[in-house]
Design a protein around this motif. Structure first.
Motif, PDB file in Angstrom:
ATOM      1  N   LYS B 120       0.801  -1.210  -0.040  1.00  0.00           N
ATOM      2  CA  LYS B 120       0.000   0.030  -0.032  1.00  0.00           C
ATOM      3  C   LYS B 120       0.810   1.097  -0.101  1.00  0.00           C
ATOM      4  O   LYS B 120       0.605   2.062  -0.940  1.00  0.00           O
ATOM      5  CB  LYS B 120      -0.972  -0.191   1.167  1.00  0.00           C
ATOM      6  CG  LYS B 120      -1.977   1.205   1.306  1.00  0.00           C
ATOM      7  CD  LYS B 120      -3.243   0.845   0.323  1.00  0.00           C
ATOM      8  CE  LYS B 120      -3.952   1.783   0.124  1.00  0.00           C
ATOM      9  NZ  LYS B 120      -4.974   1.843  -0.850  1.00  0.00           N
ATOM     10  N   ASP B 121       1.791   1.143   0.916  1.00  0.00           N
ATOM     11  CA  ASP B 121       2.725   2.497   1.063  1.00  0.00           C
ATOM     12  C   ASP B 121       3.697   2.399  -0.183  1.00  0.00           C
ATOM     13  O   ASP B 121       3.862   3.535  -0.719  1.00  0.00           O
ATOM     14  CB  ASP B 121       3.614   2.353   2.129  1.00  0.00           C
ATOM     15  CG  ASP B 121       2.904   2.613   3.491  1.00  0.00           C
ATOM     16  OD1 ASP B 121       3.155   1.879   4.480  1.00  0.00           O
ATOM     17  OD2 ASP B 121       1.777   3.097   3.332  1.00  0.00           O
ATOM     18  N   LEU B 122       4.194   1.388  -0.587  1.00  0.00           N
ATOM     19  CA  LEU B 122       5.393   1.378  -1.830  1.00  0.00           C
ATOM     20  C   LEU B 122       4.424   1.665  -3.210  1.00  0.00           C
ATOM     21  O   LEU B 122       4.864   2.365  -3.913  1.00  0.00           O
ATOM     22  CB  LEU B 122       5.864   0.096  -1.803  1.00  0.00           C
ATOM     23  CG  LEU B 122       6.949  -0.189  -0.754  1.00  0.00           C
ATOM     24  CD1 LEU B 122       7.329  -1.503  -1.043  1.00  0.00           C
ATOM     25  CD2 LEU B 122       8.051   0.665  -0.873  1.00  0.00           C
ATOM     26  N   TYR B 123       3.227   1.117  -3.396  1.00  0.00           N
ATOM     27  CA  TYR B 123       2.625   1.171  -4.748  1.00  0.00           C
ATOM     28  C   TYR B 123       1.228   1.620  -4.918  1.00  0.00           C
ATOM     29  O   TYR B 123       0.792   2.193  -6.059  1.00  0.00           O
ATOM     30  CB  TYR B 123       2.641  -0.431  -5.470  1.00  0.00           C
ATOM     31  CG  TYR B 123       3.836  -1.029  -5.335  1.00  0.00           C
ATOM     32  CD1 TYR B 123       3.998  -2.060  -4.568  1.00  0.00           C
ATOM     33  CD2 TYR B 123       5.013  -0.597  -6.261  1.00  0.00           C
ATOM     34  CE1 TYR B 123       5.324  -2.767  -4.392  1.00  0.00           C
ATOM     35  CE2 TYR B 123       6.232  -1.175  -5.903  1.00  0.00           C
ATOM     36  CZ  TYR B 123       6.483  -2.427  -5.215  1.00  0.00           C
ATOM     37  OH  TYR B 123       7.416  -2.998  -5.089  1.00  0.00           O
ATOM     38  N   GLY B 124       0.591   1.868  -3.677  1.00  0.00           N
ATOM     39  CA  GLY B 124      -0.421   2.374  -3.629  1.00  0.00           C
ATOM     40  C   GLY B 124      -1.669   1.553  -3.847  1.00  0.00           C
ATOM     41  O   GLY B 124      -2.977   1.712  -3.909  1.00  0.00           O
ATOM     42  N   TRP B 125      -1.156   0.174  -3.786  1.00  0.00           N
ATOM     43  CA  TRP B 125      -2.345  -1.126  -3.930  1.00  0.00           C
ATOM     44  C   TRP B 125      -1.948  -1.965  -3.070  1.00  0.00           C
ATOM     45  O   TRP B 125      -0.753  -2.470  -2.919  1.00  0.00           O
ATOM     46  CB  TRP B 125      -2.067  -1.580  -5.570  1.00  0.00           C
ATOM     47  CG  TRP B 125      -2.472  -0.643  -6.798  1.00  0.00           C
ATOM     48  CD1 TRP B 125      -1.932   0.415  -7.105  1.00  0.00           C
ATOM     49  CD2 TRP B 125      -3.668  -0.677  -7.241  1.00  0.00           C
ATOM     50  NE1 TRP B 125      -2.574   1.121  -8.042  1.00  0.00           N
ATOM     51  CE2 TRP B 125      -3.752   0.406  -8.173  1.00  0.00           C
ATOM     52  CE3 TRP B 125      -4.801  -1.673  -7.502  1.00  0.00           C
ATOM     53  CZ2 TRP B 125      -4.820   0.503  -9.289  1.00  0.00           C
ATOM     54  CZ3 TRP B 125      -5.874  -1.506  -8.275  1.00  0.00           C
ATOM     55  CH2 TRP B 125      -5.728  -0.177  -9.087  1.00  0.00           C
ATOM     56  N   THR B 126      -3.181  -2.613  -2.358  1.00  0.00           N
ATOM     57  CA  THR B 126      -2.719  -3.852  -1.695  1.00  0.00           C
ATOM     58  C   THR B 126      -3.288  -5.020  -2.743  1.00  0.00           C
ATOM     59  O   THR B 126      -3.830  -4.952  -3.861  1.00  0.00           O
ATOM     60  CB  THR B 126      -3.777  -3.990  -0.567  1.00  0.00           C
ATOM     61  OG1 THR B 126      -5.238  -4.145  -1.111  1.00  0.00           O
ATOM     62  CG2 THR B 126      -3.730  -2.858   0.155  1.00  0.00           C
TER      63      THR B 126
END
Lengths: 96, 340
Positions: B120-126
């Motif tokens: 989530k933090d790195l790519y904005g997606w879980t």
């Protein structure tokens, strides 16, 4: 004959999430591991038998211990159960 | 019925080693298992004294035993390493959130520092978000690509020199078969290295490369090491499942199969003149890539544009589109132009 069965490594999910089952098998018969597995399928397995059993034996990837020793040392399916034996089934079929 | 330990120590055997068919007692098993891992590490010169090693820790059986053994061997044989635990949260409800609890227990039990990075933090997606977009097939592609990069980023953040993962012999055998089945020659060549390293990325080491999964599990069982054991909810649909089923069936028939497959994989040589992709760096994010833009960036572009399948399968068409867009909108991309 009283036998204790332990399921872990995820295998317990197939048995109502209960890890330990103490079972009583009818006396007067010889119980091989092969017969026990058949009994487990008919009496304990709650769902998806193909995830636990393959043919006559356990699905490859499920480790079996008899009294804390590898069942391969005591004859696998041919081992004859004795009163108060502890059988452990550990599934390895998951991420590491 | 009691079997004596093959080592002749007089104790009762507790397991039959698939590699050798020896029957070993607990003490001899621990010794054999640990010594083999130690040998894998020293004979391949896997680590250098003074290095900081990031242990990819998921809370599962392999990484838990890896953390335990690396710590033990580091102390016993004075490797001189600093060990840290690095965990990646892919955002898979009911799987990763539980296993992270297990990693935290490892941190306390083994007294090793722990860092957790999330998709989530790195790519904005879980992963849960990704699966909703992509469906249940091919989502492992996203997860694997993102996790490799996430481990890399985390390790760099922590000033590590090398990443150690818990990949075991069964995993390596499956990977060799998968690459064969998919005709991926480049990966087939790389996947049997003890240490995968390339320009622009940290080396990744596999100390358990020759350790059977069965032995890792029994080691954890007898030593009472605590790990998290559940299958990823998205795993049943993964292609690797086919290779795994085959490897497991082969192991049941002939237990040395696993180590034999690895041996065959290691001896494979690519014919002269075979075209292999060259490893360079991604022009967008700078991480290792055999294309102008790395797979992770292409996957992310696809997701953010609402076209998640953009990068699945042959990537040339997708790349051409993205490149055309970037060239048109960017002021100048000299690194891209140089490549052409």
């Amino acid at each position: 004959m009283e036998v204790s069965l332990n399921f872990s490594g995820g295998a317990e999910l197939l048995f109502g999430k209960i890890k330990q089952h103490i079972i009583n098998l009818p006396a007067g018969e010889t119980w091989s591991m092969k017969k026990l597995l058949s009994w487990i399928k008919d009496n304990l397995l709650k769902e998806r038998p193909e995830l636990f059993l393959q043919g006559d034996t356990v699905r490859p990837g499920i480790l079996v211990l008899v009294n804390n020793a590898d069942w391969e040392l005591v004859g696998q399916l041919d081992y004859h159960l004795q009163n108060k034996d502890e059988i452990v089934f550990i599934s390895t079929l998951h991420g590491g | 019925m009691v079997v004596q330990c093959s080592a002749g120590c007089g104790c009762n055997a507790v397991l039959k080693r698939p590699k050798t068919n020896d029957a070993l007692c607990k003490t001899c098993f621990y010794w054999a298992f640990e010594t083999e891992v130690h040998h894998t590490i020293t004979s391949t010169k896997m680590f250098k004294s003074g290095q900081v090693v990031a242990i990819g820790a998921s809370g599962g059986k392999d990484s838990t035993v890896l953390a335990y053994i690396l710590k033990h061997l580091n102390e016993k044989y004075n490797y001189g390493l600093k060990l840290v635990l690095l965990s990646i949260d892919e955002g898979i409800t009911g799987y990763r959130d539980d296993s992270l609890e297990s990693v935290k227990r490892n941190q306390e039990e083994y007294n090793l520092p722990l860092t957790v990075l999330s998709y989530k933090d790195l790519y904005g997606w879980t992963m849960d978000d990704i699966v909703k977009q992509v469906g249940r097939k091919n989502n492992c592609t996203f997860c694997g690509v993102f996790r490799r990069q996430a481990l890399e980023r985390g390790a760099i953040l922590l000033n590590c020199d090398v990443i150690a993962t818990g990949h075991n012999a069964d995993d390596v055998a499956e990977t060799i078969l998968m690459n064969l089945l998919r005709g991926d020659i480049a990966r087939l060549q790389r996947c049997t290295s003890h240490i995968t390293s390339s320009e622009g990325s940290l080396p990744r080491a596999k100390p358990f490369k020759y350790a059977y999964e069965k032995e890792i599990v029994l080691y954890a069982y007898f030593k009472k090491l605590d790990y998290f054991a559940t299958e990823c909810v998205y795993a049943p649909d993964a292609y690797r499942g086919h290779a795994r089923a085959l490897v497991k069936d082969l192991e049941a028939l002939r237990s040395t199969s696993i180590i034999d497959i690895i041996h065959a994989g290691e001896q494979l040589a690519i014919k002269d003149g075979v075209k292999l992709p060259k490893q360079g760096v991604c022009s967008a994010c700078g991480f290792v890539s055999s294309n102008v833009i790395c797979k992770a960036c292409v996957l992310l572009e696809g997701l953010n544009r609402g076209r998640p399948k953009l990068a699945i399968g042959k990537s040339n068409k997708a790349l051409a589109e993205i490149l055309a867009d970037r060239l048109a909108s960017a002021a100048s991309l000299s690194s891209v132009q140089d490549q052409f």
